[in-house]
Design a protein around this motif. Structure first.
Motif: not given
Length: 463
Positions: A355, A359, A414-416, A419-420, A422-423, A426, A430
């Motif tokens: 994360v 980010s 592809n942000f999720s 950072i591996e 959840s929605t 994300t 973001m």
């Protein structure tokens, strides 16, 4: 610092051994045989970006890095927004290191040395203390440490490359099987995102303007050497993986054994002793990366404090070391508080660094896109070009702006995965990133109305 020390400071940011052992196997999952070509594409695009970047450094001699460039190109409000993106982005990226270092050292002490199972946060706080001490001191002390660590890291990776090629042969299917990426490949976006972060840190060549010898010559040379050196170094390492694992097998092998791919290969090549040495150097690699990032973040904090945006104590320079020591201490203290907080909340360290790194990477990538636009806008002014060839100051920045705009779009999409998370995570991270830039613009407009003397300083401009 001279050219060599400045290049090593930039290279340390990407943490070569950490990248080859940790990031490259992940990249191979998404890109497979196209990984070397992706690195070369990014190298080419960053060289194109560097043409305008280097030319801009001769016109804008303020030591604020992208902060100064964005201010000069598209105005003080955008400049302050970009500075907040940079400061928070670098602090976030750097926070990947304490947890990753702690996991690596904890596992090595327990498994290799049969030592005590010490809680991870003590190791994390220990590395924060070390890098903060080094960042507090003169920049040439950091440069010497970084140079030493980089040389050792490069040796290990070069040994890995050579042994991978020697042990390739016909036993694995597919041979080298190198390939060019396809625009229709759904995974190219993620591959670009994981690779582009390896190039961050070259901004340091202008951030350290006040701390390098002969900046008019040192900055351009260090910039090009750093960008090309990073690209070739990682492209060759990617080819080495493909040579050893086989072109048609590399993607599946990386997916099946992502974490231990490098370590297992090195133990097969050179035995357990050399692999254990590599583990120790992996930890020093993480330390070097963290130190490089802390130095950059501290200088952003310093620049904003000089401009009276942040508390003026952060603009103090150590009388003996010449370093922004209060800013360096503040970055270290922030990391330490966050480490304690996450440990009290019971958040596992392996949940922290994806994360933090992801980010932070998005923030700096967005800033890189904005800076490309700013360089192009700056050179639209005839007085700024002063007879310089249009391809250097208009075409090159325009190409890099389009390219990094595309990569930024892919990052948003592809942000999720970046950072591996959840929605919900994300959405939170973001939104926070865009709020930093917009908030910086809003605050600059407030300063223009209420504190014109502070507004006049924005972008490290003399008043």
């Amino acid at each position: 610092m001279g050219v060599g020390e400045l290049v090593m400071s930039v290279l340390a940011f990407s943490s070569p051994l950490t990248t080859v052992a940790g990031t490259l196997p992940v990249l191979l999952i998404f890109s497979g045989q196209t990984a070397p070509a992706i690195y070369m594409l990014l190298t080419l695009m960053l060289v194109v970006f560097s043409v305008g970047f280097v030319r801009m450094s001769r016109n804008v001699k303020n030591p604020g890095g992208f902060y100064a460039f964005v201010t000069a190109g598209i105005g003080k409000p955008a400049g302050l927004g970009g500075a907040l993106l940079a400061l928070v982005g670098y602090v976030f990226i750097g926070f990947f290191a304490p947890s990753l270092f702690a996991i690596t050292l904890q596992g090595w002490v327990v498994n290799a040395l049969n030592g005590p199972d010490i809680p991870w946060y003590w190791y994390a706080l220990g590395i924060i203390a070390v890098t903060t001490y080094l960042a507090y001191n003169r920049i040439d002390l950091s440069a010497k440490v970084l140079t030493t660590v980089m040389v050792l890291e490069v040796i290990v990776v070069v040994v890995f490359d050579v042994l991978a090629f020697v042990n390739s042969g016909a036993k694995e299917p597919g041979g080298l099987g190198l390939a060019l990426p396809s625009l229709t490949d759904a995974s190219i976006g993620l591959a670009l995102l994981f690779a582009v972060g390896n190039f961050f840190g070259f901004e340091a060549t202008v951030i350290y303007r006040e701390e390098v010898k002969n900046p008019e010559r040192t900055i351009p040379r260090a910039t090009y050497l750093a960008v090309v050196g990073i690209g070739l170094f990682y492209a060759v390492a990617a080819i080495a993986y493909i040579a050893f694992l086989g072109g048609s097998n590399v993607q599946a092998a990386a997916e099946a054994n992502t974490v231990n791919l490098f370590d297992d290969a090195l133990r097969a090549f050179a035995g357990n002793l050399f692999a254990d040495i590599a583990v120790v150097l992996l930890m020093t690699s993480i330390l070097a990366s963290m130190l490089s990032i802390q130095n950059i973040a501290a200088r952003y904090s310093f620049s904003l404090a000089v401009d009276h945006v942040l508390p003026r104590r952060l603009a103090r320079v150590h009388p003996a070391h010449g370093s922004p020591h209060i800013s360096a201490l503040s970055v270290g203290a922030l990391w330490a508080v966050a480490t304690v907080l996450f440990s009290v909340l019971g958040i596992a360290p392996e949940k922290i660094y994806p994360v933090a790194s992801g980010s932070g990477t998005f923030s700096v990538l967005l800033l890189l896109f904005i800076t490309s636009i700013a360089i192009f806008a700056f050179f639209l002014r005839p007085s700024a070009r002063k007879g310089t060839a249009a391809w250097k100051v208009l075409l090159a920045p325009a190409i890099s702006a389009v390219f990094f705009g595309i990569v930024t779009f892919l990052a948003i999409r592809n942000f999720s995965a970046l950072i591996e998370g959840s929605t919900l995570m994300t959405g939170i991270f973001m939104s926070f990133t865009f709020a930093l830039f917009i908030g910086g613009i809003a605050y600059a407009l407030y300063l223009r109305r209420q504190k014109p003397d502070v507004y006049a300083r924005l972008g490290r401009q003399s008043v």
